[in-house]
Design a protein around this motif. Structure first.
Motif, PDB file in Angstrom:
ATOM      1  N   ARG A 280       0.913  -1.267   0.020  1.00  0.00           N
ATOM      2  CA  ARG A 280      -0.286  -0.004   0.006  1.00  0.00           C
ATOM      3  C   ARG A 280       0.983   1.291   0.113  1.00  0.00           C
ATOM      4  O   ARG A 280       0.541   2.045  -0.644  1.00  0.00           O
ATOM      5  N   SER A 281       2.100   1.154   0.926  1.00  0.00           N
ATOM      6  CA  SER A 281       2.874   2.305   0.915  1.00  0.00           C
ATOM      7  C   SER A 281       3.517   2.536  -0.317  1.00  0.00           C
ATOM      8  O   SER A 281       3.520   3.839  -0.852  1.00  0.00           O
ATOM      9  N   LYS A 282       4.115   1.566  -0.928  1.00  0.00           N
ATOM     10  CA  LYS A 282       5.063   1.773  -1.959  1.00  0.00           C
ATOM     11  C   LYS A 282       4.423   2.066  -3.487  1.00  0.00           C
ATOM     12  O   LYS A 282       4.826   2.697  -4.262  1.00  0.00           O
ATOM     13  N   ASN A 284       1.259   3.297  -3.426  1.00  0.00           N
ATOM     14  CA  ASN A 284       0.449   4.290  -3.138  1.00  0.00           C
ATOM     15  C   ASN A 284      -1.206   3.879  -3.599  1.00  0.00           C
ATOM     16  O   ASN A 284      -1.966   4.724  -3.971  1.00  0.00           O
ATOM     17  N   TRP A 285      -1.485   2.736  -3.032  1.00  0.00           N
ATOM     18  CA  TRP A 285      -2.824   2.104  -3.163  1.00  0.00           C
ATOM     19  C   TRP A 285      -3.500   2.951  -2.120  1.00  0.00           C
ATOM     20  O   TRP A 285      -3.157   3.400  -1.011  1.00  0.00           O
ATOM     21  N   GLY A 286      -4.807   3.206  -2.399  1.00  0.00           N
ATOM     22  CA  GLY A 286      -5.727   4.032  -1.420  1.00  0.00           C
ATOM     23  C   GLY A 286      -5.561   5.630  -1.559  1.00  0.00           C
ATOM     24  O   GLY A 286      -6.204   6.385  -0.919  1.00  0.00           O
ATOM     25  N   TRP A 287      -4.624   6.037  -2.373  1.00  0.00           N
ATOM     26  CA  TRP A 287      -4.175   7.401  -2.481  1.00  0.00           C
ATOM     27  C   TRP A 287      -5.208   7.930  -3.350  1.00  0.00           C
ATOM     28  O   TRP A 287      -5.135   8.421  -4.672  1.00  0.00           O
ATOM     29  N   ASP A 288      -6.611   8.224  -3.062  1.00  0.00           N
ATOM     30  CA  ASP A 288      -7.589   8.680  -3.883  1.00  0.00           C
ATOM     31  C   ASP A 288      -8.326   9.732  -2.988  1.00  0.00           C
ATOM     32  O   ASP A 288      -8.811   9.512  -1.707  1.00  0.00           O
ATOM     33  N   ILE A 289      -8.943  10.654  -3.607  1.00  0.00           N
ATOM     34  CA  ILE A 289      -9.752  11.611  -2.868  1.00  0.00           C
ATOM     35  C   ILE A 289     -10.782  11.303  -2.213  1.00  0.00           C
ATOM     36  O   ILE A 289     -11.442  11.996  -1.443  1.00  0.00           O
ATOM     37  N   ASN A 291     -11.069   8.417  -0.646  1.00  0.00           N
ATOM     38  CA  ASN A 291     -10.927   7.714   0.566  1.00  0.00           C
ATOM     39  C   ASN A 291     -10.780   8.722   1.732  1.00  0.00           C
ATOM     40  O   ASN A 291      -9.907   8.861   2.231  1.00  0.00           O
TER      41      ASN A 291
END
Length: 291
Positions: A280-282, A284-289, A291
Motif C-alpha cells: 500500500r505504501s510503495k 500508493n494504493w488508496g491515495w484517492d480523494i 478515501n
C-alpha cells in the motif's frame, strides 16, 4: 554477535544514522565484518566503523550471525549473492528509494539492533531462481532473488524465445525479451511489464513477456516446481541474460534452463514489518480523494 555489513553510496542525510549504527554495535561489543568495497567508501566518508575485518564479495561471507544491507533493494540483491547457500539472515536497511525488500528505516536502526539482540524478530524465507546452462554465465553465482531475464541487445531487433515447460513446448515469444520472476520479484521488472503481484510465500514463477509482438500474449503464472528451458533466435547472434542486476551477453547457441534454487534467502522482519502495508505504501494504493 558477529555482523557482516555491505552497502553502497549514501546521501548526506543518512550519515548520522550510519554512524550511530556503528556506535551502537561497538557499544554492544559486536564483531564487525565489512565488504571490502564498502569499507573503502566508509573510510573516504569519514565514518568511524571500529573494524579491521573485511571480506571480498566474490568470496562471500563465510561466517556471521547477520548481514546488514545498507542501501536500496539492489544492495540487498548483492547481499543475497554474498550469503548464498549459507543462508545468513539479511537485514535490509533502506537508504535507497523504493524499499520493497529493504524495509528498515534509517531512523529505526537502533530499535532494529535492540530487536536482534532480544530475538524480537522473525525470518521471512524467500525462494530463489536458479539458472543452469552449458557455460558459466554468472561466474559461479547462478541464483537470484528477483528474476531471470532474456532480452535483446541494444543493437538487435526483436528476438524469439522458444520456451519449454518441463520439456513440453509452451510458446515462442516474439518480443524484446522474457522475464521469469519469483514472487519477490513480482513487484519489480515484471510488474512494469504488466505482470501480477504475488504474495512472497506463493510457490510460483511468473513468465512475463517484454513488449511482445503478439498482443494476445500475456503474463503466465506457473508452479515453481517446474523446469523452464529456452532457445533463443536473434539476428545479432546473441542476447542479454540477466540475473537480478547482473547481465552478460550470451551467444544464441547457449542452452539455458531455470528452476527453483534448493536454498532460500532469509530476510529479517521486525514486528511492524508487513508485506501488505509495504504494498500500500510503495504502490500508493488508496491515495484517492474519495478515501
Amino acid at each position: 554477535m558477529k555482523i557482516a555489513i555491505h552497502g553502497r553510496n549514501f546521501p548526506e542525510s543518512a550519515r548520522s544514522y550510519i554512524q550511530s549504527m556503528f556506535d551502537e554495535l561497538a557499544q554492544r561489543q559486536a564483531t564487525i565484518l565489512i565488504s571490502h568495497a564498502y569499507r573503502g567508501f566508509l573510510d573516504m566518508a569519514g565514518i568511524v566503523h571500529y573494524s579491521e575485518e573485511t571480506y571480498q564479495p566474490e568470496e562471500g561471507v563465510s561466517e556471521a550471525d547477520f548481514i546488514f544491507s545498507l542501501g536500496g533493494d539492489g544492495t540487498l540483491l548483492d547481499a543475497v549473492t554474498h550469503v548464498g547457500a549459507r543462508q545468513i539472515p539479511i537485514v535490509g536497511i533502506n537508504i535507497g528509494r523504493l524499499g520493497f525488500l529493504a524495509t528498515v528505516a534509517p531512523a529505526t536502526i537502533r530499535f532494529m539492533i535492540d530487536a536482534l539482540y532480544n530475538q524480537q524478530y522473525s525470518i521471512d524465507e524467500r525462494s530463489l531462481v536458479s539458472v543452469q546452462s552449458n557455460i558459466d554465465i554468472f561466474n559461479g553465482l547462478p541464483f537470484g532473488l528477483n528474476d531471470f531475464t532474456i532480452t535483446r541487445t541494444q543493437t538487435s531487433s526483436m528476438i524469439t524465445v522458444h520456451t519449454y515447460l518441463d520439456g513440453d513446448f509452451l510458446n515462442s515469444y516474439w518480443a524484446d525479451g522474457l522475464i521469469v520472476s519469483t514472487p519477490s520479484g513480482s513487484t519489480g521488472y515484471s510488474l512494469s511489464c504488466g505482470g501480477p503481484v504475488l504474495l512472497p510465500q506463493t510457490n510460483n514463477f511468473i513468465i512475463t513477456p517484454i513488449s511482445p509482438h503478439n498482443l494476445n500474449v500475456r503474463p503466465m503464472i506457473v508452479m515453481d516446481s517446474c523446469r523452464l528451458s529456452f532457445e533463443v533466435e536473434s539476428r545479432s547472434g546473441n542476447f542479454l541474460a540477466a540475473l537480478d542486476s547482473r547481465s552478460y551477453t550470451v551467444d544464441v547457441s547457449t542452452r539455458i534452463s531455470v528452476q527453483k534454487e534448493h536454498f532460500k534467502a532469509r530476510l529479517v522482519k521486525l514486528s511492524d514489518d508487513n508485506f501488505l502495508n509495504t504494498l500500500r505504501s510503495k504502490l500508493n494504493w488508496g491515495w484517492d480523494i474519495r478515501n
